[in-house]
Scaffold this motif. Structure first.
Motif, mmCIF file in Angstrom:
data_model
loop_
_atom_site.group_PDB
_atom_site.id
_atom_site.type_symbol
_atom_site.label_atom_id
_atom_site.label_comp_id
_atom_site.label_asym_id
_atom_site.label_seq_id
_atom_site.Cartn_x
_atom_site.Cartn_y
_atom_site.Cartn_z
ATOM 1 N N CYS A 98 -7.065 34.082 124.576
ATOM 2 C CA CYS A 98 -6.355 35.321 124.212
ATOM 3 C C CYS A 98 -5.066 35.067 123.434
ATOM 4 O O CYS A 98 -4.396 34.052 123.627
ATOM 5 C CB CYS A 98 -5.988 36.111 125.469
ATOM 6 S SG CYS A 98 -7.359 36.984 126.204
ATOM 7 N N ASN A 99 -4.732 36.052 122.614
ATOM 8 C CA ASN A 99 -3.436 36.051 121.938
ATOM 9 C C ASN A 99 -2.423 36.813 122.801
ATOM 10 O O ASN A 99 -2.752 37.258 123.912
ATOM 11 C CB ASN A 99 -3.556 36.639 120.524
ATOM 12 C CG ASN A 99 -4.002 38.092 120.517
ATOM 13 O OD1 ASN A 99 -3.866 38.827 121.502
ATOM 14 N ND2 ASN A 99 -4.543 38.528 119.393
ATOM 15 N N ALA A 100 -1.219 37.007 122.305
ATOM 16 C CA ALA A 100 -0.161 37.672 123.068
ATOM 17 C C ALA A 100 -0.472 39.143 123.348
ATOM 18 O O ALA A 100 0.101 39.731 124.265
ATOM 19 C CB ALA A 100 1.164 37.553 122.319
ATOM 20 N N SER A 101 -1.390 39.747 122.590
ATOM 21 C CA SER A 101 -1.756 41.148 122.803
ATOM 22 C C SER A 101 -2.894 41.319 123.802
ATOM 23 O O SER A 101 -3.283 42.440 124.123
ATOM 24 C CB SER A 101 -2.164 41.784 121.466
ATOM 25 O OG SER A 101 -1.099 41.737 120.558
ATOM 26 N N ILE A 143 -8.779 38.432 121.888
ATOM 27 C CA ILE A 143 -9.103 37.049 121.560
ATOM 28 C C ILE A 143 -8.402 36.664 120.262
ATOM 29 O O ILE A 143 -8.422 37.399 119.273
ATOM 30 C CB ILE A 143 -10.629 36.853 121.477
ATOM 31 C CG1 ILE A 143 -11.273 37.181 122.829
ATOM 32 C CG2 ILE A 143 -10.978 35.436 121.040
ATOM 33 C CD1 ILE A 143 -10.741 36.395 124.017
ATOM 34 N N PHE A 144 -7.776 35.517 120.268
ATOM 35 C CA PHE A 144 -7.014 34.996 119.132
ATOM 36 C C PHE A 144 -7.908 34.845 117.907
ATOM 37 O O PHE A 144 -9.003 34.280 117.987
ATOM 38 C CB PHE A 144 -6.416 33.647 119.555
ATOM 39 C CG PHE A 144 -5.578 32.968 118.518
ATOM 40 C CD1 PHE A 144 -4.481 33.594 117.950
ATOM 41 C CD2 PHE A 144 -5.874 31.680 118.120
ATOM 42 C CE1 PHE A 144 -3.700 32.952 117.008
ATOM 43 C CE2 PHE A 144 -5.101 31.025 117.177
ATOM 44 C CZ PHE A 144 -4.006 31.672 116.622
ATOM 45 N N GLY A 145 -7.462 35.365 116.777
ATOM 46 C CA GLY A 145 -8.238 35.306 115.538
ATOM 47 C C GLY A 145 -8.586 33.890 115.128
ATOM 48 O O GLY A 145 -9.661 33.638 114.596
ATOM 49 N N GLY A 146 -7.691 32.951 115.375
ATOM 50 C CA GLY A 146 -7.959 31.550 115.038
ATOM 51 C C GLY A 146 -9.115 30.985 115.838
ATOM 52 O O GLY A 146 -9.888 30.163 115.337
ATOM 53 N N TRP A 147 -9.256 31.433 117.085
ATOM 54 C CA TRP A 147 -10.389 31.003 117.908
ATOM 55 C C TRP A 147 -11.685 31.523 117.305
ATOM 56 O O TRP A 147 -12.665 30.793 117.193
ATOM 57 C CB TRP A 147 -10.224 31.491 119.351
ATOM 58 C CG TRP A 147 -11.319 31.056 120.258
ATOM 59 C CD1 TRP A 147 -11.370 29.903 120.992
ATOM 60 C CD2 TRP A 147 -12.544 31.757 120.530
ATOM 61 N NE1 TRP A 147 -12.553 29.844 121.699
ATOM 62 C CE2 TRP A 147 -13.286 30.976 121.432
ATOM 63 C CE3 TRP A 147 -13.074 32.968 120.104
ATOM 64 C CZ2 TRP A 147 -14.530 31.365 121.912
ATOM 65 C CZ3 TRP A 147 -14.317 33.357 120.577
ATOM 66 C CH2 TRP A 147 -15.030 32.564 121.471
#
Length: 136
Positions: free
Chosen positions: A29-32, A35-39
């Motif tokens: 996960c990202n801070a929001s 799921i993190f876009g980079g993942w």
């Protein structure tokens, strides 16, 4: 199912090959909280490499991300299905279209397209230099 989810549901493609399935976890996960876009990009790169690797029967390297579109957020627990098809074969390169569909945890059996991308891979020899893509 809510009416909000219906407009986004789609049928899975029949003209592409399923090359990867994965479930993102909380560590992705990202801070929001999504799921993190980079993942997602890393998974698309892995999925996109499957068909060129089969075609080349050797080493390949990603040389370009020609297009990358995030259509919907990916959530923890989504079952992601990655479909790919070769769209172009050059002398030393293979370009692939990848589409990613999410089966939401609460909406099993229904899919929404969350990402699509076009990537180019190059065949490389043992020294890391471009080499010809074999004929099909």
């Amino acid at each position: 199912m809510s009416d909000v989810a219906r407009p986004f549901t789609v049928a899975l493609p029949t003209d592409q090959e399923l090359v990867l399935k994965v479930i993102p976890m909380p560590a992705d996960c990202n801070a929001s909280g999504d799921i993190f876009g980079g993942w997602v990009m890393a998974q698309v790169d892995l999925a996109g490499a499957v068909l060129p690797a089969r075609r080349v029967k050797g080493r390949i390297a990603t040389v370009a991300v020609n297009e990358f579109i995030f259509k919907q957020a990916v959530k923890v627990g989504d079952i992601l299905s990655f479909f790919a098809r070769i769209v172009k074969v050059g002398r030393t390169s293979v370009t692939v279209q990848v589409e990613v569909f999410a089966e939401r945890f609460a909406l099993q059996g229904q899919y929404i397209k969350v990402t699509e991308a076009r990537l180019t891979y190059v065949a490389i020899d043992k020294q890391g230099k471009p080499c010809p893509v074999p004929e099909a």
